[in-house]
Design a protein around this motif. Structure first.
Motif, PDB file in Angstrom:
ATOM      1  N   ALA A   1       0.829  -1.210   0.000  1.00  0.00           N
ATOM      2  CA  ALA A   1       0.000   0.000   0.000  1.00  0.00           C
ATOM      3  C   ALA A   1       0.860   1.256   0.000  1.00  0.00           C
ATOM      4  CB  ALA A   1      -0.933  -0.012   1.201  1.00  0.00           C
ATOM      5  N   ALA A   2       2.047   1.157   0.589  1.00  0.00           N
ATOM      6  CA  ALA A   2       2.969   2.302   0.621  1.00  0.00           C
ATOM      7  C   ALA A   2       3.813   2.400  -0.645  1.00  0.00           C
ATOM      8  CB  ALA A   2       3.881   2.193   1.843  1.00  0.00           C
ATOM      9  N   GLY A   3       3.645   1.470  -1.585  1.00  0.00           N
ATOM     10  CA  GLY A   3       4.363   1.527  -2.851  1.00  0.00           C
ATOM     11  C   GLY A   3       5.802   1.050  -2.783  1.00  0.00           C
ATOM     12  N   LYS A   4       6.124   0.197  -1.819  1.00  0.00           N
ATOM     13  CA  LYS A   4       7.499  -0.293  -1.674  1.00  0.00           C
ATOM     14  C   LYS A   4       7.640  -1.673  -2.323  1.00  0.00           C
ATOM     15  CE  LYS A   4       7.899   3.228   1.142  1.00  0.00           C
ATOM     16  NZ  LYS A   4       8.388   4.532   0.606  1.00  0.00           N
ATOM     17  N   HIS A   5       8.748  -1.892  -3.013  1.00  0.00           N
ATOM     18  CA  HIS A   5       9.101  -3.230  -3.449  1.00  0.00           C
ATOM     19  C   HIS A   5       9.486  -4.041  -2.209  1.00  0.00           C
ATOM     20  CE1 HIS A   5       8.936  -2.049  -7.624  1.00  0.00           C
ATOM     21  NE2 HIS A   5       9.723  -1.019  -7.364  1.00  0.00           N
ATOM     22  N   ILE A   6       9.206  -5.352  -2.242  1.00  0.00           N
ATOM     23  CA  ILE A   6       9.271  -6.145  -1.014  1.00  0.00           C
ATOM     24  C   ILE A   6      10.100  -7.408  -1.217  1.00  0.00           C
ATOM     25  CG2 ILE A   6       7.903  -7.397   0.706  1.00  0.00           C
ATOM     26  CD1 ILE A   6       5.495  -5.593  -0.435  1.00  0.00           C
ATOM     27  N   VAL A   7      11.018  -7.644  -0.297  1.00  0.00           N
ATOM     28  CA  VAL A   7      11.686  -8.936  -0.154  1.00  0.00           C
ATOM     29  C   VAL A   7      11.136  -9.564   1.113  1.00  0.00           C
ATOM     30  CG1 VAL A   7      13.853 -10.152   0.195  1.00  0.00           C
ATOM     31  CG2 VAL A   7      13.782  -8.155  -1.312  1.00  0.00           C
ATOM     32  N   ILE A   8      10.515 -10.740   0.985  1.00  0.00           N
ATOM     33  CA  ILE A   8       9.901 -11.394   2.143  1.00  0.00           C
ATOM     34  C   ILE A   8      10.662 -12.667   2.473  1.00  0.00           C
ATOM     35  CG2 ILE A   8       8.213 -12.532   0.622  1.00  0.00           C
ATOM     36  CD1 ILE A   8       7.561 -11.446   4.263  1.00  0.00           C
ATOM     37  N   GLU A   9      10.985 -12.827   3.746  1.00  0.00           N
ATOM     38  CA  GLU A   9      11.662 -14.039   4.192  1.00  0.00           C
ATOM     39  C   GLU A   9      10.704 -15.231   4.155  1.00  0.00           C
ATOM     40  OE1 GLU A   9      14.166 -15.829   5.096  1.00  0.00           O
ATOM     41  OE2 GLU A   9      15.627 -14.326   4.517  1.00  0.00           O
ATOM     42  N   LYS A  10      11.298 -16.412   4.153  1.00  0.00           N
ATOM     43  CA  LYS A  10      10.510 -17.650   4.125  1.00  0.00           C
ATOM     44  C   LYS A  10       9.944 -17.937   5.510  1.00  0.00           C
ATOM     45  CE  LYS A  10      13.569 -20.005   6.606  1.00  0.00           C
ATOM     46  NZ  LYS A  10      13.241 -20.671   7.896  1.00  0.00           N
ATOM     47  N   PRO A  11       8.834 -18.723   5.581  1.00  0.00           N
ATOM     48  CA  PRO A  11       7.909 -19.022   4.491  1.00  0.00           C
ATOM     49  C   PRO A  11       7.090 -17.791   4.165  1.00  0.00           C
ATOM     50  CG  PRO A  11       7.004 -19.824   6.543  1.00  0.00           C
ATOM     51  CD  PRO A  11       8.374 -19.290   6.868  1.00  0.00           C
ATOM     52  N   LEU A  12       6.395 -17.803   3.037  1.00  0.00           N
ATOM     53  CA  LEU A  12       5.685 -16.607   2.593  1.00  0.00           C
ATOM     54  C   LEU A  12       4.746 -16.082   3.663  1.00  0.00           C
ATOM     55  CD1 LEU A  12       5.004 -14.624   0.294  1.00  0.00           C
ATOM     56  CD2 LEU A  12       3.306 -16.288  -0.505  1.00  0.00           C
ATOM     57  N   CYS A  13       3.946 -16.953   4.270  1.00  0.00           N
ATOM     58  CA  CYS A  13       2.953 -16.534   5.263  1.00  0.00           C
ATOM     59  C   CYS A  13       2.376 -17.790   5.895  1.00  0.00           C
ATOM     60  CB  CYS A  13       1.862 -15.686   4.619  1.00  0.00           C
ATOM     61  SG  CYS A  13       1.106 -16.466   3.186  1.00  0.00           S
ATOM     62  N   LEU A  14       1.257 -17.661   6.607  1.00  0.00           N
ATOM     63  CA  LEU A  14       0.705 -18.799   7.330  1.00  0.00           C
ATOM     64  C   LEU A  14      -0.201 -19.686   6.491  1.00  0.00           C
ATOM     65  CD1 LEU A  14      -0.191 -17.486  10.910  1.00  0.00           C
ATOM     66  CD2 LEU A  14       1.854 -18.697  10.147  1.00  0.00           C
ATOM     67  N   ASN A  15      -0.882 -19.127   5.494  1.00  0.00           N
ATOM     68  CA  ASN A  15      -1.856 -19.940   4.754  1.00  0.00           C
ATOM     69  C   ASN A  15      -2.037 -19.413   3.339  1.00  0.00           C
ATOM     70  OD1 ASN A  15      -4.088 -17.899   4.881  1.00  0.00           O
ATOM     71  ND2 ASN A  15      -3.934 -18.338   7.077  1.00  0.00           N
ATOM     72  N   LEU A  16      -2.775 -20.169   2.539  1.00  0.00           N
ATOM     73  CA  LEU A  16      -2.919 -19.845   1.116  1.00  0.00           C
ATOM     74  C   LEU A  16      -3.799 -18.632   0.884  1.00  0.00           C
ATOM     75  CD1 LEU A  16      -3.243 -23.472  -0.297  1.00  0.00           C
ATOM     76  CD2 LEU A  16      -1.209 -22.023  -0.226  1.00  0.00           C
ATOM     77  N   ALA A  17      -4.775 -18.396   1.762  1.00  0.00           N
ATOM     78  CA  ALA A  17      -5.603 -17.196   1.625  1.00  0.00           C
ATOM     79  C   ALA A  17      -4.757 -15.943   1.821  1.00  0.00           C
ATOM     80  CB  ALA A  17      -6.759 -17.233   2.625  1.00  0.00           C
ATOM     81  N   GLU A  18      -3.883 -15.955   2.830  1.00  0.00           N
ATOM     82  CA  GLU A  18      -2.963 -14.828   3.023  1.00  0.00           C
ATOM     83  C   GLU A  18      -2.049 -14.669   1.818  1.00  0.00           C
ATOM     84  OE1 GLU A  18      -2.424 -14.576   7.901  1.00  0.00           O
ATOM     85  OE2 GLU A  18      -0.766 -15.289   6.648  1.00  0.00           O
ATOM     86  N   ALA A  19      -1.556 -15.783   1.293  1.00  0.00           N
ATOM     87  CA  ALA A  19      -0.666 -15.724   0.132  1.00  0.00           C
ATOM     88  C   ALA A  19      -1.347 -15.033  -1.039  1.00  0.00           C
ATOM     89  CB  ALA A  19      -0.229 -17.133  -0.263  1.00  0.00           C
ATOM     90  N   ASP A  20      -2.590 -15.383  -1.287  1.00  0.00           N
ATOM     91  CA  ASP A  20      -3.317 -14.782  -2.401  1.00  0.00           C
ATOM     92  C   ASP A  20      -3.533 -13.291  -2.179  1.00  0.00           C
ATOM     93  OD1 ASP A  20      -3.446 -17.176  -3.781  1.00  0.00           O
ATOM     94  OD2 ASP A  20      -5.399 -17.723  -2.961  1.00  0.00           O
ATOM     95  N   ARG A  21      -3.831 -12.900  -0.958  1.00  0.00           N
ATOM     96  CA  ARG A  21      -4.004 -11.470  -0.654  1.00  0.00           C
ATOM     97  C   ARG A  21      -2.711 -10.703  -0.875  1.00  0.00           C
ATOM     98  NH1 ARG A  21      -5.840 -11.012   5.266  1.00  0.00           N
ATOM     99  NH2 ARG A  21      -5.915  -8.777   4.760  1.00  0.00           N
ATOM    100  N   MET A  22      -1.595 -11.273  -0.447  1.00  0.00           N
ATOM    101  CA  MET A  22      -0.297 -10.608  -0.581  1.00  0.00           C
ATOM    102  C   MET A  22       0.081 -10.450  -2.054  1.00  0.00           C
ATOM    103  SD  MET A  22       1.419 -12.780   2.525  1.00  0.00           S
ATOM    104  CE  MET A  22       3.133 -12.329   2.295  1.00  0.00           C
ATOM    105  N   ILE A  23      -0.078 -11.521  -2.827  1.00  0.00           N
ATOM    106  CA  ILE A  23       0.267 -11.466  -4.254  1.00  0.00           C
ATOM    107  C   ILE A  23      -0.616 -10.458  -4.977  1.00  0.00           C
ATOM    108  CG2 ILE A  23       0.246 -12.806  -6.394  1.00  0.00           C
ATOM    109  CD1 ILE A  23       1.058 -15.251  -4.633  1.00  0.00           C
ATOM    110  N   ALA A  24      -1.921 -10.482  -4.679  1.00  0.00           N
ATOM    111  CA  ALA A  24      -2.846  -9.553  -5.332  1.00  0.00           C
ATOM    112  C   ALA A  24      -2.545  -8.109  -4.961  1.00  0.00           C
ATOM    113  CB  ALA A  24      -4.286  -9.913  -4.950  1.00  0.00           C
ATOM    114  N   ALA A  25      -2.228  -7.866  -3.684  1.00  0.00           N
ATOM    115  CA  ALA A  25      -1.935  -6.503  -3.246  1.00  0.00           C
ATOM    116  C   ALA A  25      -0.700  -5.944  -3.948  1.00  0.00           C
ATOM    117  CB  ALA A  25      -1.736  -6.471  -1.730  1.00  0.00           C
ATOM    118  N   CYS A  26       0.325  -6.772  -4.094  1.00  0.00           N
ATOM    119  CA  CYS A  26       1.547  -6.311  -4.756  1.00  0.00           C
ATOM    120  C   CYS A  26       1.314  -6.097  -6.249  1.00  0.00           C
ATOM    121  CB  CYS A  26       2.676  -7.310  -4.522  1.00  0.00           C
ATOM    122  SG  CYS A  26       3.246  -7.364  -2.804  1.00  0.00           S
TER     123      CYS A  26
END
Length: 363
Positions: free
Chosen positions: A88-113
Motif C-alpha cells: 500500500a505504501a508503494g514499496k518493493h518487497i523482499v519477504i523471508e521464508k515461508p511466505l505466510c501462514l496460509n494460502l488465503a494470506e498468500a493470495d491477498r499478498m500477491i494480489a496486493a503487490c
C-alpha cells in the motif's frame, strides 16, 4: 548509472543482520532505515550497521518516501500484515521464508503487490548459494544426463527464537521452517515443472515439551517430468548446521555439501555461535564455516533483488513461487495425517499447516 536503491529493514534479529551485511556488500544498495518494536533494538541495530534512521513502528519506516525497497524479517504470523502495508505504501518487497501462514494470506499478498505495481520477491537463498548454483549449472549443461532423483537435507538442533516453537505464530514445525527451502530448491534446479504429489513422514522426536510441531521430516515430491525430490529436515541434529544436496542423473551424479567443504574442523569445549543460523550447540567437534552469508548466497540474493528493483527485472524467486512452496507444505502436513501420498494441486482453507496434522490442543 542509476542511483543506489534505498532499502529499509523491517526486523532486527539474526536474519535482518544477515540481510544488512549482505546489502552492505552491494554497491547499488543504500541502507536507509531499520524498524523493530522491541525497545532499543532498532537503535542498537542502526548503530551496528551505520544505518541513519531507526523506528519502533515499521509503518513510520514505510512512510518515508525515499525508501524504495523493504526487506521483511519478522515472525511468520506478521508476514501478511507487513507485506500488505508495504504494498500500500508503494514499496518493493523482499519477504523471508515461508511466505505466510496460509494460502488465503498468500493470495491477498500477491494480489496486493500486483495491484500496487510493486515486486514481491521471495528470499530463498539456496537458489543463490554459489556451490548450489554450480550444481545447477552441471545439471543444466547435460553433464549428469537426464535428472532422476534430487536430494536435499538441512539439519541442526532447533531454532534460536521462541516464535519458531510456537505453532500459532510459526504455522508448523521443521517442515514449515526448513522444508520450504527444499521445495523451492528442487523446483529451481529442475526449471520449475509442476509437482504431481507429495508424501510426508513427520514426527516430534525430541522437542515435544517445547512444541507440538514436527522436529523431523521426510518429504518425497513427485514432479510431472518423473523426477523425484527427497528432503530430510531436522531440528534434532547436534553439532551445528548441516546443509547438503545430491543430483542423480542418467549419466552421472553430483554431491554438494554447502558447509563441510568450506569449513574449518573445530573442537571447542565452550562452543560458539554460527553467524547465519545461530543454531545448534557447537561444543565438541563441529565444522566452522567462514564467510557464511556469502556461502549461503545471501550476498548474491540481495544484489539480485536490488538489481530487479533498479532495472525493473523479474526476480528469480517470486511471490508466486513462494505460494507454490506453501501449497506443497500444506499438502505435506495433510499427507502426514493421512499416511499416504497427496495429489497436487491441493486446496485447503486451513489457517496453518500444523492444523492439518495436529489440530489445536493435540500434542
Amino acid at each position: 548509472m542509476k542511483p543506489p536503491v534505498s532499502v529499509g529493514l523491517i526486523g532486527s534479529q539474526f536474519i535482518s543482520a544477515i540481510h544488512a551485511e549482505s546489502l552492505q556488500h552491494c554497491p547499488q544498495a543504500r541502507l536507509a532505515a531499520v524498524a523493530s518494536p522491541t525497545p532499543g533494538n532498532a537503535a542498537a541495530f542502526a548503530r551496528r550497521f551505520g544505518i541513519p534512521r531507526a523506528y519502533t513502528d515499521y509503518r513510520a519506516l514505510l512512510a518515508q518516501p525515499e525508501i524504495q525497497m523493504v526487506v521483511v524479517g519478522v515472525p511468520n504470523h506478521l508476514h501478511c500484515e507487513v507485506v500488505l502495508a508495504a504494498a500500500a505504501a508503494g514499496k518493493h518487497i523482499v519477504i523471508e521464508k515461508p511466505l505466510c501462514l496460509n494460502l488465503a494470506e498468500a493470495d491477498r499478498m500477491i494480489a496486493a503487490c500486483r495491484t500496487a505495481g510493486v515486486k514481491l520477491m521471495y528470499a530463498e537463498e539456496l537458489c543463490f548459494a554459489p556451490k548450489y548454483v554450480r550444481l545447477k549449472q552441471l545439471l543444466d549443461s547435460g553433464a549428469l544426463g537426464a535428472p532422476t532423483l534430487l536430494k536435499q537435507t538441512e539439519k541442526h538442533d532447533g531454532p534460536h527464537a521462541a516464535h519458531f516453537w510456537d505453532v500459532e505464530r510459526s504455522g508448523g514445525g521443521v517442515t514449515m521452517d526448513m522444508g520450504c527451502h527444499a521445495i523451492e530448491f528442487f523446483r529451481w534446479m529442475l526449471g520449475r515443472p509442476p509437482i504431481k504429489s507429495v508424501y510426508a513422514q513427520l514426527s516430534t522426536q525430541v522437542h515435544g515439551a517445547k512444541t507440538r510441531g514436527d522436529d523431523n521430516a521426510i518429504l518425497i515430491l513427485e514432479f510431472a517430468n518423473g523426477v523425484i525430490g527427497m528432503a530430510e529436515e531436522s531440528w534434532t541434529k547436534l553439532g551445528g548446521m548441516d546443509d547438503r544436496a545430491e543430483v542423480h542423473g542418467s549419466e552421472g551424479v553430483a554431491y554438494a555439501d554447502l558447509l563441510h567443504g568450506n569449513a574449518i574442523e573445530t573442537y571447542s569445549a565452550r562452543g560458539y555461535e554460527y553467524a547465519v543460523e545461530k543454531a545448534g550447540s557447537t561444543k565438541g567437534w563441529s565444522f566452522t564455516i567462514y564467510e557464511e552469508a556469502w556461502n549461503y548466497g545471501f550476498h548474491a540474493e540481495m544484489a539480485h533483488f536490488v538489481d530487479c528493483v533498479q532495472h525493473d527485472k523479474t526476480p528469480l524467486v517470486t511471490g508466486e513461487d513462494a505460494r507454490v512452496v506453501l501449497e506443497v507444505i500444506f499438502a505435506a502436513y495433510e499427507s502426514a495425517r493421512l499416511g499416504r501420498k497427496v495429489e497436487l494441486p491441493f486446496v485447503t482453507n486451513a489457517a496453518r499447516p500444523i492444523d492439518l496434522w495436529k489440530p489445536s490442543g493435540a500434542r
